[in-house]
Write an enzyme that holds these catalytic residues in place. Structure first.
Site, short mmCIF file in Angstrom:
data_model
loop_
_atom_site.label_atom_id
_atom_site.label_comp_id
_atom_site.label_asym_id
_atom_site.label_seq_id
_atom_site.Cartn_x
_atom_site.Cartn_y
_atom_site.Cartn_z
N ASP A 142 0.83 -1.20 0.00
CA ASP A 142 0.00 0.00 0.00
C ASP A 142 0.87 1.26 0.00
O ASP A 142 2.09 1.18 0.19
CB ASP A 142 -0.96 -0.01 1.20
CG ASP A 142 -0.27 -0.42 2.51
OD1 ASP A 142 0.96 -0.48 2.55
OD2 ASP A 142 -0.98 -0.68 3.50
N GLU A 180 -9.60 -1.34 5.33
CA GLU A 180 -10.27 -1.03 6.60
C GLU A 180 -11.54 -1.86 6.75
O GLU A 180 -12.03 -2.45 5.77
CB GLU A 180 -10.61 0.47 6.63
CG GLU A 180 -9.40 1.39 6.59
CD GLU A 180 -8.64 1.46 7.92
OE1 GLU A 180 -8.73 0.51 8.73
OE2 GLU A 180 -7.96 2.47 8.15
N HIS A 238 -7.45 -4.29 10.14
CA HIS A 238 -7.16 -4.10 8.72
C HIS A 238 -5.88 -4.82 8.31
O HIS A 238 -4.97 -4.99 9.12
CB HIS A 238 -7.13 -2.61 8.35
CG HIS A 238 -5.94 -1.82 8.83
ND1 HIS A 238 -6.04 -0.83 9.77
CD2 HIS A 238 -4.65 -1.85 8.47
CE1 HIS A 238 -4.84 -0.29 9.97
NE2 HIS A 238 -3.98 -0.89 9.20
N ASP A 254 -7.69 -2.38 14.35
CA ASP A 254 -9.09 -2.57 13.93
C ASP A 254 -9.25 -3.74 12.95
O ASP A 254 -10.30 -3.90 12.34
CB ASP A 254 -9.64 -1.27 13.31
CG ASP A 254 -8.90 -0.86 12.02
OD1 ASP A 254 -7.95 -1.57 11.61
OD2 ASP A 254 -9.28 0.17 11.43
#
Ligand code: GLP
Length: 270
Positions: free
Chosen positions: A67, A143, A138, A136
């Site tokens: 990414d 996400e 990801h 979280d």
């Protein structure tokens, strides 16, 4: 999925580097998938040490990043191209020209995502993909709510992720970009072997959900359950919420030394 619980984060480097080295031993031209963030740092350090001692060479490999932030110039110290250079490439014999990431500075981000997908496919796909996980859940920058079939595309970062990553931007959440270009979950699932590293109590819930929860877009890393060859390396702190942690420990302790982390190659159809 193989879950390996290690005493502390120092212990994570060796099995992570073993997994990569086994792929490179099998094919010196192996395609590596690299993750940024703090989780894989010990793996990178161990790889650098092995290259330094002449036990391993990544010179024939090429690599892809997961990414990149949108809106950060490539030369910004926190662009993922800069980060991976600092954390790994400067310390090994991997040719920097053979390490590519999604182009977060492209005018046409959708086209840049599609180009990146084509480049990975043209390289024959990723053989071994290193991954971290966000608190979280990801993976890369997929996400919660990301499609489990997604491909490289623009995503909006959650406030939680921007808070988590503010430490790399002098603690200033507002300095963390809001958007990124990230491999999709569908892209990641096409790699031959996934090696995820998670450290510390802040990752304990994400680790529980990814290993033992339902497969759900709410915890994107749970998509690893759909992959036939995933290795999850965690320290004791990140393992605290695993319901079956005694079983994972017992399995790893009893693992035959010859087995390593590779799977036998499938026999070609006759
Ligand atoms: C970042 C990256 C991910 C990384 C994750 C965890 O936002 N995009 O690739 O795995 O968050 O980071 P860390 O390993 O620093 O906890």
């Amino acid at each position: 999925m193989e879950v390996v619980i290690l005493d502390d984060e120092e212990q994570v480097g060796r099995p992570g580097a073993d997994a990569v080295a086994e792929h490179v031993a099998r094919d010196p031209r192996a395609v590596l998938g690299l993750a940024t963030g703090s989780s894989p740092l010990r793996v990178y350090r161990e790889l650098a040490a092995r290259v330094g001692r002449g036990e391993l060479s990544l010179a024939g490999c090429r690599a892809f990043l997961l990414d990149e932030y949108v809106g950060l110039p490539v030369e910004h110290p926190e662009s993922y191209r800069s980060v991976i250079r600092r954390d790994l490439i400067d310390h090994v014999d991997l040719d920097p020209a053979r390490v590519l990431g999604p182009d977060g500075g492209a005018d046409d981000l959708a086209a840049a995502g599609a180009d990146f997908e084509r480049t990975i496919a043209a390289a024959g796909g990723v053989d071994v993909q290193l991954l971290g996980v966000g608190s979280d859940g990801h993976i890369a920058f997929n996400e919660p709510g990301s499609s489990l079939a997604s491909r490289t595309r623009i995503k909006t970062l959650t406030t939680q992720t921007r808070r988590d990553n503010a430490r790399f931007f002098g603690g200033d959440v507002d300095a963390v970009p809001r958007h990124c270009l990230t491999q999709g979950i569908g892209t990641i699932l096409q790699a031959g072997h996934l090696v995820l590293v998670a450290l510390g109590t802040g990752k304990a819930e994400a680790v529980h959900q990814l290993v033992e929860g339902p497969v759900t877009a709410l915890w994107p890393a749970s998509a690893l359950q759909l992959h036939p060859h995933a290795t999850v390396l965690v320290d004791e702190a990140a393992a605290t919420r695993l319901l079956l942690r005694d079983y994972y420990r017992e399995t790893y302790l009893g693992k035959p030394a010859w087995q390593g982390f590779l799977r036998p190659r499938p026999r070609p159809a006759t």
